[in-house]
Design an enzyme around this catalytic site. Sequence first.
Site, mmCIF file in Angstrom:
data_model
loop_
_atom_site.group_PDB
_atom_site.id
_atom_site.type_symbol
_atom_site.label_atom_id
_atom_site.label_comp_id
_atom_site.label_asym_id
_atom_site.label_seq_id
_atom_site.Cartn_x
_atom_site.Cartn_y
_atom_site.Cartn_z
ATOM 1 N N TYR A 1 15.009 -8.582 -4.669
ATOM 2 C CA TYR A 1 13.972 -8.485 -4.748
ATOM 3 C C TYR A 1 13.172 -8.906 -3.754
ATOM 4 O O TYR A 1 13.456 -10.741 -3.412
ATOM 5 C CB TYR A 1 13.607 -9.501 -5.836
ATOM 6 C CG TYR A 1 12.601 -8.281 -6.803
ATOM 7 C CD1 TYR A 1 11.130 -8.647 -6.760
ATOM 8 C CD2 TYR A 1 13.262 -7.367 -7.929
ATOM 9 C CE1 TYR A 1 10.356 -8.176 -7.507
ATOM 10 C CE2 TYR A 1 12.059 -6.872 -8.852
ATOM 11 C CZ TYR A 1 10.719 -6.752 -8.354
ATOM 12 O OH TYR A 1 9.632 -6.669 -9.190
ATOM 13 N N GLU B 1 9.006 -9.459 -3.498
ATOM 14 C CA GLU B 1 7.630 -9.273 -3.479
ATOM 15 C C GLU B 1 6.892 -10.306 -2.258
ATOM 16 O O GLU B 1 7.682 -11.494 -1.674
ATOM 17 C CB GLU B 1 7.668 -10.110 -4.513
ATOM 18 C CG GLU B 1 7.740 -9.232 -6.061
ATOM 19 C CD GLU B 1 6.689 -9.559 -7.298
ATOM 20 O OE1 GLU B 1 6.369 -10.768 -6.928
ATOM 21 O OE2 GLU B 1 6.310 -8.578 -8.141
ATOM 22 N N ASP C 1 -5.116 12.070 6.254
ATOM 23 C CA ASP C 1 -4.019 11.990 5.621
ATOM 24 C C ASP C 1 -3.107 12.903 6.232
ATOM 25 O O ASP C 1 -2.824 14.395 6.308
ATOM 26 C CB ASP C 1 -3.962 12.486 4.165
ATOM 27 C CG ASP C 1 -3.197 11.975 3.248
ATOM 28 O OD1 ASP C 1 -1.524 12.356 3.758
ATOM 29 O OD2 ASP C 1 -3.516 12.481 2.078
ATOM 30 N N THR D 1 3.944 9.917 4.809
ATOM 31 C CA THR D 1 5.270 10.076 3.791
ATOM 32 C C THR D 1 6.226 9.929 5.575
ATOM 33 O O THR D 1 6.192 10.811 6.153
ATOM 34 C CB THR D 1 5.522 11.339 3.575
ATOM 35 O OG1 THR D 1 5.020 12.825 4.416
ATOM 36 C CG2 THR D 1 4.022 11.646 1.664
ATOM 37 N N LYS E 1 8.675 14.022 4.989
ATOM 38 C CA LYS E 1 8.442 16.086 5.444
ATOM 39 C C LYS E 1 8.671 15.844 6.357
ATOM 40 O O LYS E 1 10.301 15.716 7.402
ATOM 41 C CB LYS E 1 7.005 16.034 5.512
ATOM 42 C CG LYS E 1 6.542 15.675 3.545
ATOM 43 C CD LYS E 1 4.929 16.091 3.350
ATOM 44 C CE LYS E 1 4.657 15.732 1.721
ATOM 45 N NZ LYS E 1 4.518 14.965 1.518
ATOM 46 N N ARG F 1 12.177 9.166 1.408
ATOM 47 C CA ARG F 1 11.322 9.478 0.900
ATOM 48 C C ARG F 1 9.875 8.000 0.528
ATOM 49 O O ARG F 1 11.013 7.145 0.258
ATOM 50 C CB ARG F 1 11.605 10.085 -0.924
ATOM 51 C CG ARG F 1 12.100 11.563 -1.116
ATOM 52 C CD ARG F 1 12.185 11.899 -2.725
ATOM 53 N NE ARG F 1 10.299 12.561 -2.764
ATOM 54 C CZ ARG F 1 10.096 13.339 -2.756
ATOM 55 N NH1 ARG F 1 10.918 13.944 -1.836
ATOM 56 N NH2 ARG F 1 9.058 13.316 -3.111
#
Length: 445
Positions: free
Chosen positions: A73, A75, A219, A245, A248, A254
């Site tokens: 974890y 954060e 984008d 992303t 792709k 992903r």
Amino acid sequence: MSPIAAPRLHTADPIAPFYGPDYGALVRTDPQIAGVLLDELERQRSSLQLIASENPASPAVLAALGSVLSNKYAEGYPGRRYYGGCAQVDAAERLAVDRAVALFGADHVNVQPHTGAAANLAVFAALLTPGEKVLAMALPHGGHLTHGAQGNFSGTWFETVGYPVSEQTELIDYDRVRDLAREHRPKLIICGATAYARLIDFAAFRAIADEVGAHLLVDAAHFAGLVAGGVIPSPVPYADVVTLTTHKTLRGPRGGAILCRAELASAIDRAVFPFTQGGPLMHAIAAKAVAFAEAAKPEFREYAAQIVANARALTEALEQEGMRAVSGGTDTHLAVLDLRGRDGAGVRTAVGAKVTGREAEMRCERAGIMLNRSCVPYDSAKPMVTSGLRVGTATVTAQRMKEPEMRRIATLIGRAVRDADGVAVPAVEKEVAELVGEFPLYRPR
């Protein structure tokens, strides 16, 4: 449901390490899920993957995804975490950021967004107040869900105006975009799309945004890998913010990322954490770092160039099968095909008798060809039905296929789409299996 026995992978198989050494534990603990994993691997290997938003991650990327970094974890940001024990994940994130900065020439990069949609949400949060206006490509003409769809945050919390493509050329009409910008005075202008096959004039969008005092978001989710490979122009010199992303055309895990100008870095980072996300997925960030490093290699540039060459060859061959290419062709990794077809004189040349995009998609899948339905500009069919198909060449190019194979694929698609009664399925399926057998995905060592 009764337990199933998952098949064992051959130890020489390059994908084997990602189901072992703990694959045996997975088989013993959950043979049903183990079977699903192997069945999906077999599906990917035994059929043609032509969905434009998909690409097989490299074994190195998969190794990072399946790593112990999933346990941590973290954060916050490197050096400013809310948990102890973050030295190694800090190193992974710094590598991802530094590699992305170098790869794209950006001032600042945030690699924490879980998805491209999450990246776009963070940009909206950083630059806009709910209710403000956004100008983006109309969804039926190629725009994305996060560019203003009703039911999505972008169309629910913001006033969105869609710019169409020209009805004659099916290309972006920059004069029309300028007129709409002058009329509506948006705070944010978005270019980039999910089903637009042509190059975008980023300089023209920059000039329009400057004229009306708007931020410019590009984008680049679909074409980021082509930018990294140097085969299409980069939006970075023109945009205030670029979202992308990594799964792709970049051929990574992903996930999403945000590139921005230095003066927006703090606002973007705060919008990602703590505003829209909590703990980052550190295994995915490490995998992004691997993908950025792979995309910086000379062989990736060759790969990106072949993606575009293959897309053009496939599009031209599909036109010979009676599927009209929207906008007349492609400059990228994808093409949108109008199944209604018309030649230059307006004469109908359709591939099948009133076949819809949905029907064509189902017929192709039945024969082992994976692609997806797509709206075409000014489509009269409903969005879940459509009059078109979208194809992409990133995966088949990763399998080392080239232009001759694209012509074979186009013939197989044409036969599948025309096969209303399923008579040709066995023959097409057999030829698909032979083709992918010649160019195996995750080829054995």
